[in-house]
Motif scaffolding. Structure first.
Motif, PDB file in Angstrom:
ATOM      1  N   TYR A 174      51.976 -29.772 -80.528  1.00  0.00           N
ATOM      2  CA  TYR A 174      52.562 -28.920 -81.268  1.00  0.00           C
ATOM      3  C   TYR A 174      53.505 -28.380 -81.128  1.00  0.00           C
ATOM      4  O   TYR A 174      54.242 -27.768 -80.561  1.00  0.00           O
ATOM      5  N   LEU A 175      54.151 -27.933 -82.305  1.00  0.00           N
ATOM      6  CA  LEU A 175      55.051 -27.000 -82.742  1.00  0.00           C
ATOM      7  C   LEU A 175      54.333 -25.655 -83.249  1.00  0.00           C
ATOM      8  O   LEU A 175      54.045 -25.236 -83.807  1.00  0.00           O
ATOM      9  N   PRO A 176      54.901 -24.742 -82.343  1.00  0.00           N
ATOM     10  CA  PRO A 176      54.455 -23.024 -82.713  1.00  0.00           C
ATOM     11  C   PRO A 176      54.385 -22.740 -83.296  1.00  0.00           C
ATOM     12  O   PRO A 176      56.319 -22.596 -84.093  1.00  0.00           O
ATOM     13  N   GLY A 177      53.957 -22.196 -83.853  1.00  0.00           N
ATOM     14  CA  GLY A 177      54.291 -21.197 -85.906  1.00  0.00           C
ATOM     15  C   GLY A 177      54.047 -19.884 -85.035  1.00  0.00           C
ATOM     16  O   GLY A 177      54.168 -19.217 -84.191  1.00  0.00           O
ATOM     17  N   ALA A 178      54.443 -18.737 -86.229  1.00  0.00           N
ATOM     18  CA  ALA A 178      54.796 -17.988 -85.935  1.00  0.00           C
ATOM     19  C   ALA A 178      53.903 -16.974 -85.858  1.00  0.00           C
ATOM     20  O   ALA A 178      53.688 -15.784 -84.879  1.00  0.00           O
ATOM     21  N   ASP A 179      52.451 -17.158 -86.240  1.00  0.00           N
ATOM     22  CA  ASP A 179      51.251 -16.564 -85.596  1.00  0.00           C
ATOM     23  C   ASP A 179      50.457 -17.384 -85.141  1.00  0.00           C
ATOM     24  O   ASP A 179      49.626 -17.870 -85.407  1.00  0.00           O
ATOM     25  N   GLN A 180      49.605 -17.360 -83.482  1.00  0.00           N
ATOM     26  CA  GLN A 180      48.929 -18.659 -83.609  1.00  0.00           C
ATOM     27  C   GLN A 180      47.573 -18.076 -83.711  1.00  0.00           C
ATOM     28  O   GLN A 180      46.294 -19.237 -83.914  1.00  0.00           O
ATOM     29  N   ARG A 181      47.421 -17.003 -84.833  1.00  0.00           N
ATOM     30  CA  ARG A 181      45.800 -16.790 -84.823  1.00  0.00           C
ATOM     31  C   ARG A 181      45.899 -17.430 -85.950  1.00  0.00           C
ATOM     32  O   ARG A 181      44.888 -17.644 -87.371  1.00  0.00           O
ATOM     33  N   ARG A 182      47.204 -17.352 -87.513  1.00  0.00           N
ATOM     34  CA  ARG A 182      46.728 -18.696 -88.491  1.00  0.00           C
ATOM     35  C   ARG A 182      46.222 -19.933 -87.891  1.00  0.00           C
ATOM     36  O   ARG A 182      46.127 -20.462 -87.515  1.00  0.00           O
ATOM     37  N   PHE A 183      45.830 -20.939 -89.059  1.00  0.00           N
ATOM     38  CA  PHE A 183      45.040 -21.533 -88.976  1.00  0.00           C
ATOM     39  C   PHE A 183      46.163 -22.956 -88.835  1.00  0.00           C
ATOM     40  O   PHE A 183      46.966 -22.681 -89.311  1.00  0.00           O
ATOM     41  N   PRO A 184      45.989 -23.587 -88.158  1.00  0.00           N
ATOM     42  CA  PRO A 184      46.799 -24.640 -87.716  1.00  0.00           C
ATOM     43  C   PRO A 184      47.388 -25.781 -88.857  1.00  0.00           C
ATOM     44  O   PRO A 184      46.274 -25.946 -89.445  1.00  0.00           O
ATOM     45  N   LEU A 185      48.317 -26.181 -89.415  1.00  0.00           N
ATOM     46  CA  LEU A 185      48.726 -27.552 -90.256  1.00  0.00           C
ATOM     47  C   LEU A 185      48.779 -29.781 -88.870  1.00  0.00           C
ATOM     48  O   LEU A 185      49.405 -28.692 -88.042  1.00  0.00           O
ATOM     49  N   VAL A 186      48.030 -29.886 -88.744  1.00  0.00           N
ATOM     50  CA  VAL A 186      47.077 -31.328 -88.606  1.00  0.00           C
ATOM     51  C   VAL A 186      48.106 -31.563 -89.084  1.00  0.00           C
ATOM     52  O   VAL A 186      48.346 -32.060 -90.924  1.00  0.00           O
ATOM     53  N   GLU A 216      66.714 -27.924 -88.386  1.00  0.00           N
ATOM     54  CA  GLU A 216      67.303 -27.846 -88.845  1.00  0.00           C
ATOM     55  C   GLU A 216      67.373 -26.478 -90.111  1.00  0.00           C
ATOM     56  O   GLU A 216      68.798 -26.428 -90.257  1.00  0.00           O
ATOM     57  N   ARG A 217      66.834 -26.481 -90.789  1.00  0.00           N
ATOM     58  CA  ARG A 217      66.444 -25.457 -91.515  1.00  0.00           C
ATOM     59  C   ARG A 217      66.227 -23.828 -90.947  1.00  0.00           C
ATOM     60  O   ARG A 217      66.159 -22.959 -92.038  1.00  0.00           O
ATOM     61  N   GLY A 218      65.780 -23.991 -89.631  1.00  0.00           N
ATOM     62  CA  GLY A 218      65.586 -22.088 -89.390  1.00  0.00           C
ATOM     63  C   GLY A 218      64.505 -22.258 -89.692  1.00  0.00           C
ATOM     64  O   GLY A 218      63.840 -21.035 -89.314  1.00  0.00           O
ATOM     65  N   LEU A 219      63.023 -23.169 -89.871  1.00  0.00           N
ATOM     66  CA  LEU A 219      61.974 -22.497 -90.664  1.00  0.00           C
ATOM     67  C   LEU A 219      61.263 -22.505 -89.466  1.00  0.00           C
ATOM     68  O   LEU A 219      61.105 -23.691 -87.925  1.00  0.00           O
ATOM     69  N   GLN A 220      59.953 -21.940 -89.571  1.00  0.00           N
ATOM     70  CA  GLN A 220      59.264 -21.715 -88.549  1.00  0.00           C
ATOM     71  C   GLN A 220      58.031 -21.964 -89.066  1.00  0.00           C
ATOM     72  O   GLN A 220      57.211 -20.454 -90.173  1.00  0.00           O
ATOM     73  N   LEU A 221      56.960 -22.497 -89.223  1.00  0.00           N
ATOM     74  CA  LEU A 221      55.473 -22.265 -90.153  1.00  0.00           C
ATOM     75  C   LEU A 221      54.872 -21.187 -89.758  1.00  0.00           C
ATOM     76  O   LEU A 221      54.738 -20.671 -88.679  1.00  0.00           O
ATOM     77  N   PRO A 222      53.605 -20.767 -90.376  1.00  0.00           N
ATOM     78  CA  PRO A 222      53.485 -19.484 -89.908  1.00  0.00           C
ATOM     79  C   PRO A 222      51.974 -19.847 -89.234  1.00  0.00           C
ATOM     80  O   PRO A 222      52.019 -19.113 -88.170  1.00  0.00           O
ATOM     81  N   GLY A 223      51.259 -20.981 -88.770  1.00  0.00           N
ATOM     82  CA  GLY A 223      51.054 -21.500 -87.939  1.00  0.00           C
ATOM     83  C   GLY A 223      51.226 -22.911 -86.989  1.00  0.00           C
ATOM     84  O   GLY A 223      52.392 -23.336 -88.170  1.00  0.00           O
ATOM     85  N   ASP A 224      50.376 -23.030 -85.952  1.00  0.00           N
ATOM     86  CA  ASP A 224      51.189 -24.381 -85.622  1.00  0.00           C
ATOM     87  C   ASP A 224      50.636 -24.804 -85.781  1.00  0.00           C
ATOM     88  O   ASP A 224      50.372 -25.597 -87.425  1.00  0.00           O
ATOM     89  N   LEU A 225      51.669 -26.566 -85.895  1.00  0.00           N
ATOM     90  CA  LEU A 225      51.808 -27.525 -86.147  1.00  0.00           C
ATOM     91  C   LEU A 225      51.725 -28.612 -85.705  1.00  0.00           C
ATOM     92  O   LEU A 225      51.904 -28.768 -84.412  1.00  0.00           O
ATOM     93  N   TRP A 226      50.486 -28.741 -85.810  1.00  0.00           N
ATOM     94  CA  TRP A 226      50.507 -30.510 -84.483  1.00  0.00           C
ATOM     95  C   TRP A 226      50.615 -31.845 -84.923  1.00  0.00           C
ATOM     96  O   TRP A 226      49.966 -31.903 -86.454  1.00  0.00           O
ATOM     97  N   LEU A 227      51.001 -32.299 -84.488  1.00  0.00           N
ATOM     98  CA  LEU A 227      51.730 -34.004 -84.238  1.00  0.00           C
ATOM     99  C   LEU A 227      50.318 -34.542 -83.930  1.00  0.00           C
ATOM    100  O   LEU A 227      49.974 -34.440 -82.003  1.00  0.00           O
ATOM    101  N   VAL A 228      49.477 -35.987 -83.989  1.00  0.00           N
ATOM    102  CA  VAL A 228      49.279 -36.590 -84.026  1.00  0.00           C
ATOM    103  C   VAL A 228      48.962 -37.444 -84.384  1.00  0.00           C
ATOM    104  O   VAL A 228      49.711 -38.631 -85.744  1.00  0.00           O
ATOM    105  N   ALA A 229      48.970 -39.141 -83.276  1.00  0.00           N
ATOM    106  CA  ALA A 229      49.917 -40.139 -83.066  1.00  0.00           C
ATOM    107  C   ALA A 229      48.938 -40.857 -83.164  1.00  0.00           C
ATOM    108  O   ALA A 229      48.137 -40.277 -81.988  1.00  0.00           O
TER     109      ALA A 229
END
Length: 129
Positions: free
Chosen positions: A56-68, A116-129
């Protein structure tokens, strides 16, 4: 104008496609991706008992729902299939390039574009392969 993220992602997609990954035999491809997730500095990089690679790529707020976001590792092609690619200025052709090497490569493209765009999602971004 050349898009560096897209160019970089396509090179990774080709590297992924060149690793045979028939269903239930995705181990070599999974290990490759685990190493790439680690190299990207992603968190909690894990290869689970079923052969899935998670990070995962950490989001701004660990309490927010993650995106998978997920993509499957396997292909319908056997180990005997020649993974020959043809490439021109507009297209890349080869066994498993679209299903699903492109999907797996896009996981990295997403991370690269966010960075590249300097963006951080509100919650964590989980990557699953």
């Amino acid at each position: 104008m050349k898009d560096e993220v897209v160019s970089r992602m396509l090179e990774l997609v080709i590297a992924i496609q060149q690793i045979p990954a028939p269903t239930f035999e995705e181990g070599e491809r999974a290990e490759f991706l685990r190493g790439r997730f680690l190299a990207e500095g992603l968190q909690d990089v894990t290869l689970d008992g079923a052969g899935n690679v998670l990070a995962y790529l950490p989001g701004a707020d660990q309490r927010r729902f993650p995106l998978v976001v997920s993509a499957h590792l396997d292909t319908v092609f056997s180990h005997e299939t020649k993974l020959r690619l043809t490439r021109d200025e507009k297209r890349i052709h080869g066994p498993g390039i679209g299903d699903n090497s492109m999907g797996v490569g896009a996981l990295f493209g997403l991370v690269w574009r966010l960075r590249e765009r300097g963006l951080q999602l509100p919650g964590d971004l989980w990557l699953v392969a």
